[in-house]
Design a protein around this motif. Structure first.
Motif, PDB file in Angstrom:
ATOM      1  N   PRO A  51      -3.276   8.940  -2.091  1.00  0.00           N
ATOM      2  CA  PRO A  51      -2.924   7.921  -1.105  1.00  0.00           C
ATOM      3  C   PRO A  51      -1.440   8.029  -0.757  1.00  0.00           C
ATOM      4  O   PRO A  51      -0.624   8.454  -1.572  1.00  0.00           O
ATOM      5  CB  PRO A  51      -3.222   6.606  -1.798  1.00  0.00           C
ATOM      6  N   CYS A  52      -1.090   7.607   0.455  1.00  0.00           N
ATOM      7  CA  CYS A  52       0.293   7.765   0.906  1.00  0.00           C
ATOM      8  C   CYS A  52       1.264   6.933   0.080  1.00  0.00           C
ATOM      9  O   CYS A  52       2.418   7.317  -0.095  1.00  0.00           O
ATOM     10  CB  CYS A  52       0.412   7.430   2.389  1.00  0.00           C
ATOM     11  N   TRP A  53       0.806   5.805  -0.494  1.00  0.00           N
ATOM     12  CA  TRP A  53       1.718   4.957  -1.254  1.00  0.00           C
ATOM     13  C   TRP A  53       2.125   5.582  -2.580  1.00  0.00           C
ATOM     14  O   TRP A  53       3.079   5.162  -3.209  1.00  0.00           O
ATOM     15  CB  TRP A  53       1.148   3.557  -1.461  1.00  0.00           C
ATOM     16  N   GLN A  54       1.409   6.626  -3.029  1.00  0.00           N
ATOM     17  CA  GLN A  54       1.805   7.330  -4.246  1.00  0.00           C
ATOM     18  C   GLN A  54       2.793   8.446  -3.953  1.00  0.00           C
ATOM     19  O   GLN A  54       3.473   8.923  -4.849  1.00  0.00           O
ATOM     20  CB  GLN A  54       0.586   7.900  -4.964  1.00  0.00           C
ATOM     21  N   LEU A  55       2.870   8.865  -2.706  1.00  0.00           N
ATOM     22  CA  LEU A  55       3.721   9.995  -2.350  1.00  0.00           C
ATOM     23  C   LEU A  55       5.004   9.593  -1.647  1.00  0.00           C
ATOM     24  O   LEU A  55       5.968  10.345  -1.657  1.00  0.00           O
ATOM     25  CB  LEU A  55       2.928  10.964  -1.446  1.00  0.00           C
ATOM     26  N   GLU A  56       5.028   8.436  -1.013  1.00  0.00           N
ATOM     27  CA  GLU A  56       6.197   8.029  -0.238  1.00  0.00           C
ATOM     28  C   GLU A  56       6.437   6.541  -0.386  1.00  0.00           C
ATOM     29  O   GLU A  56       5.640   5.831  -0.990  1.00  0.00           O
ATOM     30  CB  GLU A  56       6.003   8.406   1.231  1.00  0.00           C
ATOM     31  N   VAL A  84      -6.564  -7.036  -3.426  1.00  0.00           N
ATOM     32  CA  VAL A  84      -6.026  -5.924  -2.659  1.00  0.00           C
ATOM     33  C   VAL A  84      -4.860  -6.412  -1.801  1.00  0.00           C
ATOM     34  O   VAL A  84      -4.802  -7.581  -1.411  1.00  0.00           O
ATOM     35  CB  VAL A  84      -7.146  -5.273  -1.800  1.00  0.00           C
ATOM     36  N   GLU A  85      -3.899  -5.516  -1.563  1.00  0.00           N
ATOM     37  CA  GLU A  85      -2.815  -5.818  -0.636  1.00  0.00           C
ATOM     38  C   GLU A  85      -2.750  -4.708   0.400  1.00  0.00           C
ATOM     39  O   GLU A  85      -3.033  -3.551   0.107  1.00  0.00           O
ATOM     40  CB  GLU A  85      -1.481  -5.984  -1.371  1.00  0.00           C
ATOM     41  N   ARG A  86      -2.414  -5.088   1.628  1.00  0.00           N
ATOM     42  CA  ARG A  86      -2.311  -4.117   2.716  1.00  0.00           C
ATOM     43  C   ARG A  86      -0.877  -3.619   2.747  1.00  0.00           C
ATOM     44  O   ARG A  86       0.059  -4.395   2.748  1.00  0.00           O
ATOM     45  CB  ARG A  86      -2.681  -4.769   4.045  1.00  0.00           C
ATOM     46  N   ILE A  87      -0.726  -2.291   2.744  1.00  0.00           N
ATOM     47  CA  ILE A  87       0.606  -1.698   2.748  1.00  0.00           C
ATOM     48  C   ILE A  87       0.750  -0.767   3.938  1.00  0.00           C
ATOM     49  O   ILE A  87      -0.234  -0.273   4.495  1.00  0.00           O
ATOM     50  CB  ILE A  87       0.889  -0.932   1.443  1.00  0.00           C
ATOM     51  N   ASN A  88       2.005  -0.520   4.334  1.00  0.00           N
ATOM     52  CA  ASN A  88       2.312   0.387   5.425  1.00  0.00           C
ATOM     53  C   ASN A  88       3.272   1.438   4.889  1.00  0.00           C
ATOM     54  O   ASN A  88       4.382   1.110   4.463  1.00  0.00           O
ATOM     55  CB  ASN A  88       2.944  -0.386   6.592  1.00  0.00           C
ATOM     56  N   CYS A  89       2.842   2.700   4.891  1.00  0.00           N
ATOM     57  CA  CYS A  89       3.686   3.794   4.424  1.00  0.00           C
ATOM     58  C   CYS A  89       4.730   4.098   5.499  1.00  0.00           C
ATOM     59  O   CYS A  89       4.408   4.180   6.683  1.00  0.00           O
ATOM     60  CB  CYS A  89       2.848   5.029   4.119  1.00  0.00           C
ATOM     61  N   THR A  90       5.991   4.275   5.084  1.00  0.00           N
ATOM     62  CA  THR A  90       7.090   4.387   6.050  1.00  0.00           C
ATOM     63  C   THR A  90       7.121   5.729   6.769  1.00  0.00           C
ATOM     64  O   THR A  90       7.282   5.773   7.984  1.00  0.00           O
ATOM     65  CB  THR A  90       8.438   4.147   5.351  1.00  0.00           C
ATOM     66  N   LYS A  91       6.948   6.845   6.074  1.00  0.00           N
ATOM     67  CA  LYS A  91       7.049   8.168   6.712  1.00  0.00           C
ATOM     68  C   LYS A  91       5.848   8.466   7.596  1.00  0.00           C
ATOM     69  O   LYS A  91       5.988   8.837   8.751  1.00  0.00           O
ATOM     70  CB  LYS A  91       7.184   9.263   5.656  1.00  0.00           C
TER      71      LYS A  91
END
Length: 150
Positions: A51-56, A84-91
């Motif tokens: 998932p993007c939240w683990q990489l950035e 659950v929480e909704r997150i937005n990956c920055t990159k």
């Protein structure tokens, strides 16, 4: 004259030694088998995209909320904790769901734990009282028998 050996002689019998060897063999097999299985699982999960939240870095778009019945069945993130929480990956600018631990869930688990500990305390206190009464009864019976034998 006392022996310096601290191992009881009953423990050195072949049957007891064989049972000990069998027990510890099964325990070690269980431990090493679990370690091998976890290595195989980790190799499988590495092939799946992360998932993007683990990489950035990410920003929390919506706070931790309880999953509804539909989300629990369809979303993988909901299956872990139920929140659950909704997150937005920055990159990559992706919106994803991330499993989280809610304060209400933590409080509920804490009080369940406290209740279990209190229940076990009461049970073991009753066991101690019963055992003490039994030992007192045995001691008084022994004294009574000694007095009668005189």
């Amino acid at each position: 004259m006392e022996s310096d050996c601290r191992i009881p002689m009953a423990c050195l019998r072949p049957r007891v030694l064989a049972l000990h060897a069998l027990f510890w063999g099964l325990v070690s097999l269980r431990v090493f088998g679990a370690a091998l299985l976890s290595e195989e699982k980790s190799a499988v999960t590495k092939s799946v995209t992360m998932p993007c939240w683990q990489l950035e870095e990410f920003v929390v778009a919506a706070e931790c909320t309880l999953c509804n019945a539909f989300q629990t069945k369809t979303e993988v993130a909901c299956r872990q904790t139920g929140y659950v929480e909704r997150i937005n990956c920055t990159k990559s600018n992706k919106d994803e769901l991330k499993s989280c631990r809610s304060a209400t869930m933590e409080e509920h688990l804490f009080w369940k734990f406290e209740g279990a500990v209190l229940g076990l305390t009461v049970i073991f206190a009753l066991v101690v009282v019963a055992r003490q009464r039994s030992l007192d009864r045995q001691a008084s019976e022994k004294v009574r028998r000694q007095i009668e034998s005189i």
